[in-house]
Design a protein around this motif. Sequence first.
Motif, PDB file in Angstrom:
ATOM      1  N   THR A  52       0.847  -1.189   0.000  1.00 51.88           N
ATOM      2  CA  THR A  52       0.000   0.000   0.000  1.00 51.88           C
ATOM      3  C   THR A  52       0.885   1.242   0.000  1.00 51.88           C
ATOM      4  N   ILE A  53       0.311   2.381  -0.304  1.00 51.99           N
ATOM      5  CA  ILE A  53       1.109   3.606  -0.430  1.00 51.99           C
ATOM      6  C   ILE A  53       1.893   3.876   0.852  1.00 51.99           C
ATOM      7  N   GLU A  54       1.199   3.864   2.016  1.00 46.50           N
ATOM      8  CA  GLU A  54       1.870   4.248   3.259  1.00 46.50           C
ATOM      9  C   GLU A  54       2.926   3.233   3.679  1.00 46.50           C
ATOM     10  N   PHE A  69       5.043   6.067  -6.833  1.00 46.17           N
ATOM     11  CA  PHE A  69       4.347   6.704  -5.712  1.00 46.17           C
ATOM     12  C   PHE A  69       3.523   7.904  -6.194  1.00 46.17           C
ATOM     13  N   LYS A  89       0.426   6.532  -7.924  1.00 45.25           N
ATOM     14  CA  LYS A  89      -0.513   5.928  -6.967  1.00 45.25           C
ATOM     15  C   LYS A  89      -1.226   7.002  -6.146  1.00 45.25           C
ATOM     16  N   ILE A  90      -0.464   7.996  -5.705  1.00 47.15           N
ATOM     17  CA  ILE A  90      -1.043   9.036  -4.840  1.00 47.15           C
ATOM     18  C   ILE A  90      -1.994   9.942  -5.621  1.00 47.15           C
ATOM     19  N   SER A 150      -4.204   3.724  -6.962  1.00 41.69           N
ATOM     20  CA  SER A 150      -3.547   2.458  -7.297  1.00 41.69           C
ATOM     21  C   SER A 150      -4.256   1.734  -8.442  1.00 41.69           C
ATOM     22  N   ASP A 172      -7.194   2.783  -2.187  1.00 43.12           N
ATOM     23  CA  ASP A 172      -6.139   3.376  -1.351  1.00 43.12           C
ATOM     24  C   ASP A 172      -6.665   3.888  -0.016  1.00 43.12           C
ATOM     25  N   ARG A 187       1.252  14.698   0.062  1.00 46.07           N
ATOM     26  CA  ARG A 187       1.873  13.390   0.297  1.00 46.07           C
ATOM     27  C   ARG A 187       3.145  13.215  -0.531  1.00 46.07           C
ATOM     28  N   THR A 188       3.095  13.541  -1.803  1.00 45.68           N
ATOM     29  CA  THR A 188       4.299  13.401  -2.627  1.00 45.68           C
ATOM     30  C   THR A 188       5.379  14.371  -2.166  1.00 45.68           C
ATOM     31  N   ARG A 192       7.177  13.025   0.959  1.00 48.04           N
ATOM     32  CA  ARG A 192       8.175  12.005   0.618  1.00 48.04           C
ATOM     33  C   ARG A 192       9.422  12.646   0.015  1.00 48.04           C
TER      34      ARG A 192
END
Length: 679
Positions: free
Chosen positions: A192-194, A238, A241-242, A246, A270, A316-317, A320
Motif C-alpha cells: 500500500t502507499i503508506e 508513488f 498511486k497518490i 492504485s 487506497d 503526500r508526494t 516524501r
Amino acid sequence: MAESPFEMVNGDEAPARQRPVLLHDQYLIYPDSPLGDLDSLSAKAYAAEDRRDLGSKLFALICTPGLPPRERCMSILRGEKLPGLLPLVDRGAVDWPPLGQHCMAVIYERPLGGRLVSLIASGEIQVNEYDIQSRIIEPLAQALLSLDTRNIRHRSIRPKNLFFMDDEKEELVLGDFMTAPAGFDQPIVFETIERGMASPGGRGEGEASEDLYALGVTLVFLIQGANPVSNLNDDGLFKSKIEQGSYATLCGKTRIPMALLEPLRGMLSDDPEARWDLHKLEHWIDGKRQSPIQKKPAVKSDIPFSFAGVEHNTPRTLARSFTLSRAEAAKTIKEGNLAMWLRRGIGDTNKADAVETTVEAAKSRQNSALASDEFIVAKISIILDPDGPIRYKGLSFMPDAYGPALAVELLRRSDVQVAAEIIAREIPAIWFAYQSGGNESAKHEKSFRQLHGFLKIHDPGYGIERCLYEFNPSLPCQSPLVIQDYIVNIEDLLPALDKAANRVDTKLKPLDRHLVAFIASRFEEDIYSHLKALASPEEETNLIGMLNLLALMQWHLKTDSLYGLCSWVGGLLGPAINTYFNRTTRHEIEQEIPSLVRQGSLTEIFNLIESAEKRKQDKDGYAAATAEFAAAEGEIKAVEEGQLSQAESAIQSGQQAAAMTSVIIAMIVISILLINEIW
C-alpha cells in the motif's frame, strides 16, 4: 524491493563437500544441495529429509543471521496443513557450515509442481480470465481466511511466491512468509502507499487489508502477464498511486475482465476504510454483489509546489520528497512558501498553521536538537502526510514495525544511533498526535512510552539494547560473545557462555551491554538490584553483581555444571575477594575457588564470596582491630601531649625503664657469648 542481506553474509558456497546438518535429531539438511528455484529473497533453500519418514518431500530455508524471523507465526503454524498455504513442518537453530555460525532453519513440505511464474514463462501453465477465480482467487482467499482466524498476516503475496504442491499442478499455495520481518521481501508495487514508503524492515504486519491489496496487485500481474508499471521508478510509482490512485495506475492502460472489475477496485482501494476486507471477498466469491467503491480523490492543488526540480500537486508526494532531500527541504520550509501553498493551493489551514507553528518554535530554540533541520523535516513530513510512516534521517517505519526496523538497522549498518534518536526526540509522539486514535493506536503509543523509558536509563540492561530485545522477541542475542550460537531462549544463554570461555579472551567480563539487555528482556525473575550493582562504578560491586546474576540464572533455570564459565568468572573475582579485610580469609577464599570451579557451580562460588557469616566475622574482626588500633593511637597521643595522670605516667615510665633494662641485659649476654666463641 528489499535488498537481500543474505548476500552480505553468505559469500560463495564452500567448494568442499560438507556433511549434512541435523535439526532436532530428525531432519537432515544438505549444505551441498542448494535449491535455487525455491529460494526466498532473504533465505536460501536446500534439500532436506526426515530420517523418520524418508518418503516425505521436504526442503529447508536458511534464514539470514540477524534478521528477525516471524517466530510467533511459526509457533502457531508448525505442523498445521492449511489450504492454500505451504505447510510448515518444523524450525530451529542449526550450526550452518557455509556461514560458520548457527542460523534459523525452517523446514517446509516441498512444492512438487513448482513455482507458478516459472510454469507460466515456460508455457506449461496458462492463466486466463475464465479460471482465475477458481484456480487463483479462491485458494488464496481460503489461505488468508485461515490466517486471519489466527490473527496472522501473510505480507508476502506476489506472483513469484505462488507454488503448486502437487505434480498435477492443481493445488496452489502461498509460499514462505516467516523467514523475514513482515513485508520485508515485498517489492514496493505490492505494498500500500503508506507501507511502501517505509523502509523494508519498517513496513509492519498491518491488517488483512494489506494482504488483500497485495492479492489485487498479484491478480493484475497475472492477468496482464507482466508488470504493468515496469516503466516507472519508485518516485514515479508513488506519484502515480497518490495522484491517480492504485487502481488507475495498475489497470488504467489495459483491459480488465468485467468479472474482475469489482474485486480489483475493492482490493486496490487506497482508502483503508473503503478497501475490501476478507468477508467482502468471500461474499463476492459466493456470488453476492458488493456496494461499488466510491473513489476518494486525492487532495490536489492546481498550483504545483516546486521542490528539487519536481512539481508537486499533493502534500503526500511533497512529504516524501522532503524526506529524501532533507537539507534542501529544511531550507525550503523555513522560507515560508510552504504554509502559503497549503493555505491557498490545498485549502488546508490546519496544516498551514501547524507548519508555521513548527518553524516559529524552531526559531525560538536555536541550539536545541528539536530545532535541527532533521527534526523539522521529520515533523513537517508528518503534518503533510499523517497516514505515512514515521521518517527521520533516512529511516522510515510504521509504528507497529519499530522493532524489526531497529534490528535491520543493526544488521545493515551496525549502528542504531538514528533509531535511538527517534525515540529520544519523541518523534513517534508527534505522529500519534495527528492520528484519529483507536485501540491499536493507543497500544502502540504505550509501547513507545515504554521504549522512551528504557532509553533514558543508560545503565546496563536498559538503553537501545533493551529496546532491541523487548520489541524483537525472536531476535537472537547480538553480543559478540555468543552471536555465532544463535541464542533466542534464555535457557540456552549460560551453556553458550560456558562454551565461549574456550574461545574468547577471559580477561573480558562475560556480560556486555547486549547480554545484560537480553537477560533483562527474556529472564522472568526480578533482577532490578542486580542491574543496579552492574551499573556501579566500583569494580568490586560490579563483579559481585555479575556473579550474583549469573548464579541466580543457573539456579533458577536449573542449568547443568558450567566448568568453563565458572573458571572464567573465578579468574575475575580478585577485586571482589579483596573487599575482605582479613588476609587469612582472603587467602582461604582464593584457595577454595578452584575446587568450586571443578564443581561447575556459580551458586557455590557466590555463596563462598558473599557468605553472610564470613562477611559478619570479617566486619566484626575489622571493627575490633580498628577499635584496638584507635585506643593505642590515643594513648600515644596522650603521652606526647602529657595528658596522662601522675599514676598512669609513673606506670608507663616504669614499663619503659623495664623494657630498656631488658634490652641492655640482653645485649651484654650476647656480647659475652660472642667473646667466648672467639676465644
